[in-house]
Motif scaffolding. Structure first.
Motif, PDB file in Angstrom:
ATOM      1  N   LEU A 186       0.829  -1.207   0.000  1.00  0.00           N
ATOM      2  CA  LEU A 186       0.000   0.000   0.000  1.00  0.00           C
ATOM      3  C   LEU A 186       0.865   1.261   0.000  1.00  0.00           C
ATOM      4  O   LEU A 186       0.544   2.246  -0.675  1.00  0.00           O
ATOM      5  N   LEU A 187       1.974   1.244   0.729  1.00  0.00           N
ATOM      6  CA  LEU A 187       2.882   2.389   0.711  1.00  0.00           C
ATOM      7  C   LEU A 187       3.546   2.537  -0.657  1.00  0.00           C
ATOM      8  O   LEU A 187       3.722   3.654  -1.155  1.00  0.00           O
ATOM      9  N   VAL A 188       3.889   1.417  -1.288  1.00  0.00           N
ATOM     10  CA  VAL A 188       4.445   1.467  -2.650  1.00  0.00           C
ATOM     11  C   VAL A 188       3.406   2.067  -3.592  1.00  0.00           C
ATOM     12  O   VAL A 188       3.726   2.888  -4.456  1.00  0.00           O
ATOM     13  N   TRP A 189       2.145   1.683  -3.427  1.00  0.00           N
ATOM     14  CA  TRP A 189       1.053   2.244  -4.231  1.00  0.00           C
ATOM     15  C   TRP A 189       0.970   3.763  -4.040  1.00  0.00           C
ATOM     16  O   TRP A 189       0.800   4.512  -5.008  1.00  0.00           O
ATOM     17  N   CYS A 190       1.109   4.224  -2.794  1.00  0.00           N
ATOM     18  CA  CYS A 190       1.096   5.673  -2.528  1.00  0.00           C
ATOM     19  C   CYS A 190       2.254   6.359  -3.244  1.00  0.00           C
ATOM     20  O   CYS A 190       2.078   7.433  -3.834  1.00  0.00           O
ATOM     21  N   ALA A 191       3.430   5.755  -3.191  1.00  0.00           N
ATOM     22  CA  ALA A 191       4.592   6.337  -3.877  1.00  0.00           C
ATOM     23  C   ALA A 191       4.348   6.383  -5.383  1.00  0.00           C
ATOM     24  O   ALA A 191       4.658   7.380  -6.045  1.00  0.00           O
ATOM     25  N   TRP A 192       3.774   5.328  -5.922  1.00  0.00           N
ATOM     26  CA  TRP A 192       3.467   5.277  -7.364  1.00  0.00           C
ATOM     27  C   TRP A 192       2.482   6.386  -7.735  1.00  0.00           C
ATOM     28  O   TRP A 192       2.647   7.074  -8.728  1.00  0.00           O
ATOM     29  N   LYS A 193       1.450   6.574  -6.893  1.00  0.00           N
ATOM     30  CA  LYS A 193       0.459   7.622  -7.161  1.00  0.00           C
ATOM     31  C   LYS A 193       1.092   9.012  -7.124  1.00  0.00           C
ATOM     32  O   LYS A 193       0.722   9.881  -7.912  1.00  0.00           O
ATOM     33  N   ILE A 194       2.035   9.221  -6.222  1.00  0.00           N
ATOM     34  CA  ILE A 194       2.688  10.516  -6.132  1.00  0.00           C
ATOM     35  C   ILE A 194       3.476  10.791  -7.407  1.00  0.00           C
ATOM     36  O   ILE A 194       3.449  11.894  -7.944  1.00  0.00           O
ATOM     37  N   ILE A 195       4.176   9.798  -7.893  1.00  0.00           N
ATOM     38  CA  ILE A 195       4.996   9.990  -9.098  1.00  0.00           C
ATOM     39  C   ILE A 195       4.136  10.169 -10.349  1.00  0.00           C
ATOM     40  O   ILE A 195       4.420  11.001 -11.192  1.00  0.00           O
ATOM     41  N   PHE A 196       3.062   9.396 -10.467  1.00  0.00           N
ATOM     42  CA  PHE A 196       2.275   9.387 -11.694  1.00  0.00           C
ATOM     43  C   PHE A 196       0.945  10.116 -11.587  1.00  0.00           C
ATOM     44  O   PHE A 196       0.080   9.933 -12.430  1.00  0.00           O
ATOM     45  N   MET A 197       0.764  10.949 -10.563  1.00  0.00           N
ATOM     46  CA  MET A 197      -0.508  11.677 -10.449  1.00  0.00           C
ATOM     47  C   MET A 197      -0.557  12.878 -11.332  1.00  0.00           C
ATOM     48  O   MET A 197       0.366  13.423 -11.794  1.00  0.00           O
TER      49      MET A 197
END
Length: 197
Positions: A186-197
């Motif tokens: 879930l934290l990796v998902w948050c990091a992914w969302k930050i980069i690709f938002m």
């Protein structure tokens, strides 16, 4: 600020701060491992960091409005890297009881710094200030009310997520590996969302 605008700001703040994000997932993860009491420094770090960021957004919105578009392309990678570090730390946690555990929960400083590396929080603060406060003029009481509203809604959301983690605390010992993997992902998902938002 008209009462209707304040209610809209409060609804915006609740909708954005109650949703899953680095703060809430981190609190869920930490309290499920260490219990609520041992995570209080982390919680207070998140709260004071978020309040600081909201005050900076409120008092420096014009300047931040020009700076953020230049900083975000770089800051989002720094923030995502820090969240990935937290995911790594979560994944490698060892099992053990809350009393006899040799590992320590994340600290006040971890929670405080996360707010300044969390592009979501900066963007939410600038968007809320620009959309709800700035149209009604620059007034110190409005800035303070804005920061308190955003921080209060975030604190409520954080407490809900931390409480859910506390409820999961007895299950952690039994399913620690699975919980660590899910929280890290879930934290990796948050990091992914930050980069690709």
């Amino acid at each position: 600020m008209p009462g209707a605008v304040f209610l809209e700001l409060a609804a915006y703040a609740c909708a954005t701060t109650f949703s899953p994000g680095p703060n809430n997932i981190l609190l869920l993860s930490c309290t499920s491992k260490f219990g609520f009491k041992k995570c209080l420094p982390l919680i207070f770090g998140i709260w004071t960091g978020l309040l600081s960021v909201m005050l900076i957004c409120g008092f420096g919105c014009a300047w931040l409005g020009e700076l953020v578009p230049q900083v975000v392309p770089y800051a989002k990678y720094v923030g995502a890297a820090y969240i990935l570090y937290l995911a790594y730390r979560t994944l490698l946690r060892k099992t053990g009881s809350a009393d006899g555990d040799s590992t320590a929960p994340l600290t006040y400083v971890n929670g405080f710094l996360l707010q300044f590396l969390n592009v979501k929080i900066l963007s939410l603060g600038i968007a809320a200030y620009s959309g709800y406060i700035l149209p009604h003029g620059f007034q110190v009481p409005m800035i303070l009310g804005f920061a308190a509203t955003m921080a209060g809604c975030a604190a409520t959301g954080n407490l809900i997520w931390a409480t859910v983690g506390t409820i999961l605390f007895p299950l952690y010992k039994r399913f620690n590996t699975a919980i660590n993997v899910v929280m890290a992902l879930l934290l990796v998902w948050c990091a992914w969302k930050i980069i690709f938002m």
